[in-house]
Design an enzyme around this catalytic site. Structure first.
Site, mmCIF file in Angstrom:
data_model
loop_
_atom_site.group_PDB
_atom_site.id
_atom_site.type_symbol
_atom_site.label_atom_id
_atom_site.label_comp_id
_atom_site.label_asym_id
_atom_site.label_seq_id
_atom_site.Cartn_x
_atom_site.Cartn_y
_atom_site.Cartn_z
ATOM 1 N N ASP B 154 -27.305 0.418 -63.190
ATOM 2 C CA ASP B 154 -26.464 1.617 -63.042
ATOM 3 C C ASP B 154 -26.952 2.645 -64.056
ATOM 4 O O ASP B 154 -26.709 2.503 -65.257
ATOM 5 C CB ASP B 154 -24.978 1.272 -63.307
ATOM 6 C CG ASP B 154 -24.334 0.458 -62.181
ATOM 7 O OD1 ASP B 154 -23.090 0.493 -62.047
ATOM 8 O OD2 ASP B 154 -25.079 -0.232 -61.445
ATOM 9 N N LYS B 217 -22.950 6.810 -57.531
ATOM 10 C CA LYS B 217 -21.748 6.333 -58.219
ATOM 11 C C LYS B 217 -21.073 7.506 -58.906
ATOM 12 O O LYS B 217 -21.750 8.404 -59.415
ATOM 13 C CB LYS B 217 -22.171 5.269 -59.238
ATOM 14 C CG LYS B 217 -21.060 4.701 -60.110
ATOM 15 C CD LYS B 217 -21.609 3.541 -60.971
ATOM 16 C CE LYS B 217 -20.645 3.180 -62.098
ATOM 17 N NZ LYS B 217 -21.172 2.127 -62.974
ATOM 18 N N LYS B 253 -20.230 4.088 -54.867
ATOM 19 C CA LYS B 253 -19.368 3.339 -55.782
ATOM 20 C C LYS B 253 -18.494 4.297 -56.585
ATOM 21 O O LYS B 253 -18.989 5.025 -57.443
ATOM 22 C CB LYS B 253 -20.239 2.503 -56.736
ATOM 23 C CG LYS B 253 -19.445 1.763 -57.825
ATOM 24 C CD LYS B 253 -20.365 0.858 -58.649
ATOM 25 C CE LYS B 253 -19.663 0.309 -59.891
ATOM 26 N NZ LYS B 253 -20.542 -0.570 -60.678
#
Lengths: 282, 317, 492
Positions: B154, B217, B253
């Site tokens: 991430d 995300k 996400k």
């Protein structure tokens, strides 16, 4: 054996809570005959300072509500006032009014709150407007709340005077720091209990009891107050307000010959007019 | 350039800040009021018993169970991993979560603890959460966590560069990080709370997808606001348009601030009605969360027993 | 243009959340209702009753009275007496408090009213609950606040009420149309004889009950149920001072004819065929929602529905693709299901009208698209429909369909968009989508429509005036301007 009553402590109303004065002081509220009815908090300059800070924090929330929403809340205040008529009648009577006059004052106060509640989603329609400028421009003027308003409430009538001065301040989305009647402070504090049970967000209205001569100069000089309603001040206090207002160019409403009447132009006194231009074209 | 052909088919021939600027401006503008209204309307969907249980199950499987605190220790990570594998000690029917998400120094402990299970290890990298470090160092950190066994990375984009209009820098960093990921899949954190406008979110989404993101995300969780429904809606719409143009599927996400099952169900509704049935899978949608899991477990317990539950019956981690 | 999308390794969940039904238990619908005249429910002198049915199931809900000439006469007489003796002389501040009471009670009973509105009319419960009822309460609150401020509404006049208002309202927003009519009339000091639509009388009767409970003086509000003849009797009665009508242009014209030469003041809110203009720089995904809302909200039974989509040619295909995809996510079905987006058509008659016009669309050469959805096997339902390849001259581009049917045309320049938008005898509303503020204002100046929505659609507020140009009627409802219809004054 007669029952002993539970006596109430009267405190300040700041940020939706009921604190004592940070100075620890209190003073007696007297009835018409000079007998002590209760002790109320004697607000200090630091209480005032805290109230202004909290009132400032509450501006964006309250100013951001729709007129409809503010009207609903003010109407709710009227409902709660109606519910507590008895208490107010008692307190006003203790202050020397006849029962009939007290009832009349309470009824007028409730009706006045209803009257101002109805302006919240209409005021802009009579005070704002499109401006027919010469040129391909859309031009609109709209009233906005000025921000934090200091309100000096007249000594009498203790309830109607308070509501007549406070309601027009609340309508467009201002928050208020109120100096209650010095001589007859109890209706103001009971009124804050009404506010507290009427969905009025904490910090929108803050009420200090105490001595006006002590507190007015601090209110007048405070650089984060946008306007002062000195309509209920004494002539000397009003002058002091004007002198203090100079420092940050506060808007000041002075005492006038008008009694505690009602008018949408009392609302206007606490608004700023914003004019926006936008071209019209492809 | 190691980007898939489909992604390059929509990029300008020469990738520079000016050409990227025009490319990004080709996205439709976003009306915030309209986006908020769409989300509010979807939030009134009423989900009843059987569909609720199915949703709660899916949400569990979609969670990246996260701990990103300065005070994390191997012990904390081991305990969280155990919970990730078996969320409800009293109920084996509750599935494992999708992944655990940790800081680089904790990756090896997470890998150890999840060995042999379906739970993946996601590591934040690129000097999360600020990302204000030279690109070389960020890429090096990514290589390190991949070596340590992270299945997913991430990363954070350089928001300062994005807001300052340095689009090439942002693009190039993502591209280089994707290269360093190897087989690990890359989630690109936009930090929407700092981008503020939905137009920025839409443009940053396109930039990240074009540069190679496998997932986009919302947030690091360190900045308020973190994930919101309007931001999620806009990102899903960006994904849909990207898919229409290239055929490439990029996952999404939302992370941070999703605390209750009720919140999570709202996100699922937005997903279901924006991208459709095919998207109701942890392969393409994850929740970045920590406290969410316990609320989901409590709701599952309520549906099973008919009695409102208490936090006392679930492990804190 | 379809591109192959990969399938995920983990099989997706097929998530079905249909069937979340709102309970009808809260609704206390009586078997039979009388007329509400002079503060109480009375049997009709006509001795006639008729059923009202649930259009989603075709089941009867209740019987309501059919008011004849004599009944209407009684209602008007009660309204006249109440006006002369009680309501007209009453202080505005006291009138205000009565109307506030009604507003408050509507708020308290919102859920119940929403359920009955859905059962009687067919609109989805989420709309009656989330849109109709809040607006209804809002209108009563808004106008209550004007009752004691009328002298501020228009500078330089001393307003007085007109007297007895005869009001005839339609079936598409039964309660909301009642609020739009009754609230300003009462606030301005008039008394009312109201005739609700024959397919949707129930919520009006509930408001009558609320008015009685609120202590509204007898005769101030009277509700006479019935059909066309009852409406004509109300409109034609000599002792009615003011007529307000919302409904079809055809009936509006009949009423205007009937009133020619009489002293009665008239306002009309009639049909529409609104143009919904989408420019290339529109916020596209929100524009899609706006278009969907514009034509499928309330099954398209909306006078201001955005029924003609005018999309800029250079984004036509992309926009239509997105629209078709979005149509496929609409949930059509049981109005009492909280997740239903598109409910029942209000009546068999309306369903037939829609079907006929849709058939004409196909016959005239337009291309029809409908999503795959399963309609319930009972009740009156119609699939959301769109037509491409529509010419201005097609019936589906000219006539008001009043159903979930969108006609799509294109344009190249803003001038062309304006020309096409205005090329209709109607003029109620219009929509414009573009990122450019100056273009919004340029378009708004030129669109011949009483309401222009820019980057939004179907937005209503008690403070915002609503009404049409040309054959969409005259007069405005809502806002300060909405008071004009119910006030009179002398000139200098």
């Amino acid at each position: 054996m007669s029952r002993l009553d539970v006596r109430k402590t009267y405190k300040l109303y700041i940020g939706g809570k009921f604190p004592r004065s940070e100075s620890g002081r209190s003073y007696p509220a007297l009835d018409a005959d000079g007998e002590v009815l209760a002790r109320v908090a004697q607000g200090s300059r630091k209480d005032l300072r805290d109230a202004v800070r909290i009132a400032r924090e509450a501006v964006s929330g309250w100013a951001g509500t729709s007129g409809y929403n503010r009207g609903q809340i003010m109407y709710r205040i009227a409902e709660t006032l109606e519910d507590r008529r008895g208490t107010f009648v008692e307190q006003l009577s203790a202050g020397g009014a006849t029962k009939k006059a007290a009832e009349s004052e309470v009824a007028a106060s409730i009706d006045r709150m209803v009257w101002y509640a109805g302006w919240a989603d209409k005021f802009a329609q009579i005070y704002g407007n499109l401006n027919p400028v010469a040129g391909p421009f859309f031009n609109i003027s709209a009233p906005e709340p000025t921000g934090v308003v200091g309100v000096i409430v007249p000594e009498e009538p203790a309830l109607l005077g308070l509501i007549s001065r406070l309601a027009p301040v609340m309508v467009p989305g201002n928050t208020a720091v109120v100096l209650a009647s010095e001589r007859f402070p109890m209706p103001a504090i009971t009124f804050t209990e009404v506010l507290n049970s009427s969905d009025v967000p904490g910090g929108v209205v803050n009420v200090l009891t105490g001595f006006k001569d002590e507190l007015v100069p601090w209110l007048a000089d405070h650089m984060d107050i946008n306007a002062v309603d000195a309509g209920g001040a004494s002539p000397e206090q009003a002058i002091r307000v004007q002198e203090g207002a100079v420092h940050n160019v506060k808007r000041v409403v002075l005492p006038s010959a008008n009694g505690p009447g009602q008018s949408p132009y009392r609302i206007a006194a606490f608004t700023e007019t914003k004019t926006v231009w936008h071209p019209k074209g492809l | 350039m190691t980007l898939a052909p489909a992604r390059t088919s929509i990029l300008p021939d020469r990738i520079t800040t000016p050409t990227l600027r025009s490319f990004l401006r080709s996205v439709p503008s976003v009306d915030e009021v309209g986006a908020n209204e769409r989300v509010a309307a979807l939030s009134t969907r009423s989900i009843k018993r059987e569909s609720k249980r199915a949703a709660l199950d899916l949400i569990t499987r979609m969670i990246d169970l996260t701990t990103l605190e300065g005070k994390d220790t191997p012990g904390k990570v081991a305990q969280m991993s155990a919970k990730a594998i078996r969320p409800d000690p009293l109920d084996a029917s509750v599935p494992s979560v999708a992944a655990v998400c940790v800081y680089p120094n904790m990756v090896r402990y997470a890998v150890e603890a999840t060995e042999g299970t379906s739970v993946k290890v996601a590591s934040v990298a690129t000097y999360f959460p600020s990302g204000l470090v030279e690109t070389d160092l960020k890429v090096e950190e990514v290589s390190r966590v991949v070596r340590l066994g992270a299945d997913e990375v991430d990363m954070v984009i350089d928001r300062g560069a994005f807001l300052g209009g340095e689009y090439f820098k942002v693009f190039d960093e993502i591209r280089r990080v994707k290269d360093a990921c190897g087989d690990a899949h890359l989630k690109v954190i936009l930090e929407t709370g700092e981008l503020v406008t939905l137009d920025n979110v839409r443009q940053a989404s396109l930039l990240a997808m074009a540069a190679g993101a496998d997932f986009i995300k919302t947030s690091t969780g360190k900045v308020q606001p973190a994930a919101t429904l309007p931001v999620t809606l806009v990102m899903l719409e960006a994904i849909r348009d990207f898919m229409d143009a290239t055929g490439v599927v990029v996952g999404m996400k939302p992370a941070g601030g999703i605390r209750t099952a009720k919140d999570a169900i709202r996100y699922l509704v937005v997903l279901n009605e924006t991208l459709g049935e095919a998207w109701m899978t942890p392969d393409w949608f994850r929740f970045g969360a920590s406290t969410l899991l316990n609320d989901v477990l409590m709701q599952i317990r309520f549906l099973q027993t008919g009695r409102y539950s208490s936090p006392d019956y679930f492990t804190k981690d | 243009m379809a591109i192959e999308i990969a399938t995920p390794a983990t099989p997706p969940l097929k998530w079905d959340y249909a069937g979340s039904k709102e309970s009808a238990d809260i609704a206390n619908i009586e078997e039979r209702y009388g007329l509400f005249i002079d503060g109480e429910f009375v049997s009709p002198k006509s001795k006639k009753y008729f059923p009202t049915i649930n259009p989603a199931t075709e089941e009867p809900l209740a019987e309501v009275a059919e008011a004849g000439e004599a009944d209407v006469g009684d209602a008007v007489a009660a309204a006249r007496r109440a006006y002369a003796e009680v309501w007209g002389p009453m202080d505005g501040a006291e009138r205000a408090k009565y109307v506030f009471r009604i507003a408050r009670m509507i708020q308290e009973r919102s859920r119940e009213l929403a359920v009955v509105e859905t059962l009687d009319g067919g609109k989805p419960i989420k709309e009656s609950r989330d849109v109709d009822l809040p607006l209804v309460a809002g209108h009563f609150f808004y106008y209550a606040g004007w009752a004691d401020k009328l002298e501020y509404a228009f500078p330089g006049i001393r307003p007085r009420p007109l007297g007895v208002a005869g009001q005839v309202i339609p079936w598409n927003f039964p309660l909301l149309m009642l609020a739009w009519k009754v609230a300003p009339a009462l606030a301005a000091g008039n008394t009312v004889v109201l005739k609700p639509a024959e397919t949707t009388p129930l919520t009006a009767l509930m408001v009558a009950q609320i008015a009685a409970e609120a202590g509204l003086p007898p005769g101030v509000l009277n509700v006479v149920t019935g059909a066309g003849a009852t409406g004509a009797a109300v409109v034609g009665h000599d002792d009615v001072d003011k007529v307000a009508f919302t409904g079809s242009t055809a009936v509006g014209k009949l009423i205007a004819t009937q009133l020619a030469g009489s002293h009665k003041k008239l306002t009309l809110e009639l049909g529409g065929k609104a143009a919904h203009v989408i420019f290339e720089d529109a916020p596209l995904d929100q524009a899609i929602e706006g278009v969907i809302n514009g034509i499928f909200f309330n099954q398209g039974h909306v006078c201001c529905a955005g029924s003609r989509l005018l999309v800029q040619e250079n984004i036509h295909d992309r926009f239509v693709d997105k629209l078709k995809r979005r149509l496929s996510t609409l949930r059509v079905g049981d109005p009492m299901d909280k997740n239903t987006d598109v409910g029942a058509i209000n009546s068999r008659a309306q369903l037939e009208k829609i079907t006929e016009l849709v058939d004409s669309g196909r016959d005239e050469g337009a291309e029809m698209f409908q999503p795959d959805c399963v309609l319930p096997d009972r009740g009156f339902f119609f699939k959301p429909t769109l037509f491409t390849n529509v010419a201005q001259s097609h019936r589906i581009a000219q006539e008001e369909i009043f159903g979930p049917v969108l006609s799509i045309l294109s344009f190249r320049t803003p001038e062309e968009a304006v020309e096409k938008a205005n090329n209709t005898p109607y003029g109620l509303s219009a929509g414009v989508w573009t990122s450019k503020g100056s273009r919004i204002l340029w378009m708004a100046d030129r669109l011949q429509a009483g309401v222009v929505w820019a980057n939004t659609y179907n937005k209503f507020d008690p403070a915002s005036p609503f009404g049409g140009y040309k054959e969409s009627g005259f007069g405005r409802e809502g806002g300060r301007h909405g008071l004009l219809a119910y006030m009179d004054w002398d000139e200098e």
